[in-house]
Design an enzyme around this catalytic site. Structure first.
Site, PDB file in Angstrom:
ATOM      1  N   LYS A 296      -6.470   5.401  13.981  1.00 34.36           N
ATOM      2  CA  LYS A 296      -5.776   5.535  15.147  1.00 34.36           C
ATOM      3  C   LYS A 296      -4.342   5.313  15.141  1.00 34.36           C
ATOM      4  CE  LYS A 296      -5.193   5.027  19.720  1.00 34.36           C
ATOM      5  NZ  LYS A 296      -5.830   3.891  20.578  1.00 34.36           N
TER       6      LYS A 296
ATOM      7  N   LYS B 269       3.829  -0.911  21.201  1.00 38.58           N
ATOM      8  CA  LYS B 269       3.021  -1.782  20.426  1.00 38.58           C
ATOM      9  C   LYS B 269       2.550  -0.947  19.367  1.00 38.58           C
ATOM     10  CE  LYS B 269      -0.926  -2.601  21.107  1.00 38.58           C
ATOM     11  NZ  LYS B 269      -2.342  -2.009  20.848  1.00 38.58           N
TER      12      LYS B 269
END
Length: 288
Positions: free
Chosen positions: A172, A240
């Site tokens: 990811k 983030k």
């Protein structure tokens, strides 16, 4: 029909949970913010519980998709967290985007109590979550992956077991590098076209038919041209994710110049007026 736990009913989590329920499963849910339960409070396919521990006690598998690594840790290990209600044999599937290093540690702590874990972050945005065609990147034991794969198939179409614990999170992070850098490239290309007095919409149309064609040029390029930044994926969350990437770079002494630049720009975006906008608002930074 299975009793499935689901924690995290946000932009991504709610449609994912609905796809599981649509297939006939009973969803057991908990939410930190009560307002997120309004969309399902009258739906008999959903049972609301008072804590993650109660969700775990009522189910054989619990899916989580929350904002950040500390949120994952709290849902798992707080006083009334999942582990407090878990029985041996429970499977926890964390579909959040979180630190790979922390994920490996979480998996070890759960395994010591007889609980298996998969890290299974997703890509595809809100549209992919609604349509059930997310890309799902999975880390964990192969046998546990095979047990959960039928549930993944209700939420995604491209489902890949990448490797052991943490491997899904590494995949990811790679995804977010490619997406972030490509959003910036599309923003710069459209800005270049406009600076030359050329119709950026026509440029985008031309590029979509060649090697530069991509979903990001298609979807995010359209957002930029239409000045439509309603969030499919918020800038704060992408920032983030790029922070997690930066931590991974530092841990392995990596220098990735384009990634560093985009990470810095995402942080600027996340701390400005477009923080709650889609991350394609990187385009706006070029205009100011």
């Amino acid at each position: 029909m299975a009793d499935i736990g689901f924690i995290g009913l946000g932009i991504m989590g709610l449609p994912m949970a609905r796809n599981l329920a649509q297939a006939g499963h009973q969803l057991h849910v908990w939410a930190r913010r009560p307002e997120t339960l309004q969309a399902i409070e009258t739906d008999p396919r959903f049972t609301v519980h008072a804590s993650p521990a109660q969700v775990a006690a009522a189910t054989q598998a619990v899916f989580t998709i929350v904002a950040d690594t500390p949120d994952v840790e709290a849902v798992l290990f707080a006083e009334q967290g999942i582990l407090a209600g878990a029985r041996p044999g429970l499977i926890v599937i964390d579909m959040s985007t979180a630190s790979a290093e922390a994920t490996r540690r979480f998996a070890e702590l759960l395994a010591a109590k007889g609980v298996d874990m998969l890290d299974a972050p997703v890509s595809g945005g809100e549209v992919g979550a609604i349509q059930g065609n997310l890309s799902i990147m999975v880390g964990g034991k192969p046998a546990v992956f095979e047990a959960i794969k039928p549930f993944f198939a209700l939420m995604g179409k491209n489902i890949v077991h990448v490797g052991s614990h943490g491997a899904g999170q590494v995949a990811k992070a790679c995804n977010q590098i490619v997406v972030g850098v490509t959003i910036e490239a599309v923003a710069e290309a459209l800005t270049f076209a406009q600076a030359h007095g050329v119709d950026a919409g026509k440029v985008r149309e031309a590029l979509l038919g060649g090697f530069a064609g991509s979903r990001i040029l298609d979807i995010h390029g359209r957002r930029m041209l239409e000045d439509d930044y309603r969030p499919g994926f918020k800038a704060t969350l992408h920032a983030k994710d790029m922070r997690i990437v930066a931590q991974g770079m530092a841990a392995h002494d990596l220098t990735l110049p384009c990634t560093e630049l985009v990470g810095e720009k995402m942080q600027t975006l996340a701390h400005g007026e477009w923080a709650e906008s889609d991350s394609s608002a990187l385009y706006k930074l070029l205009k100011h």
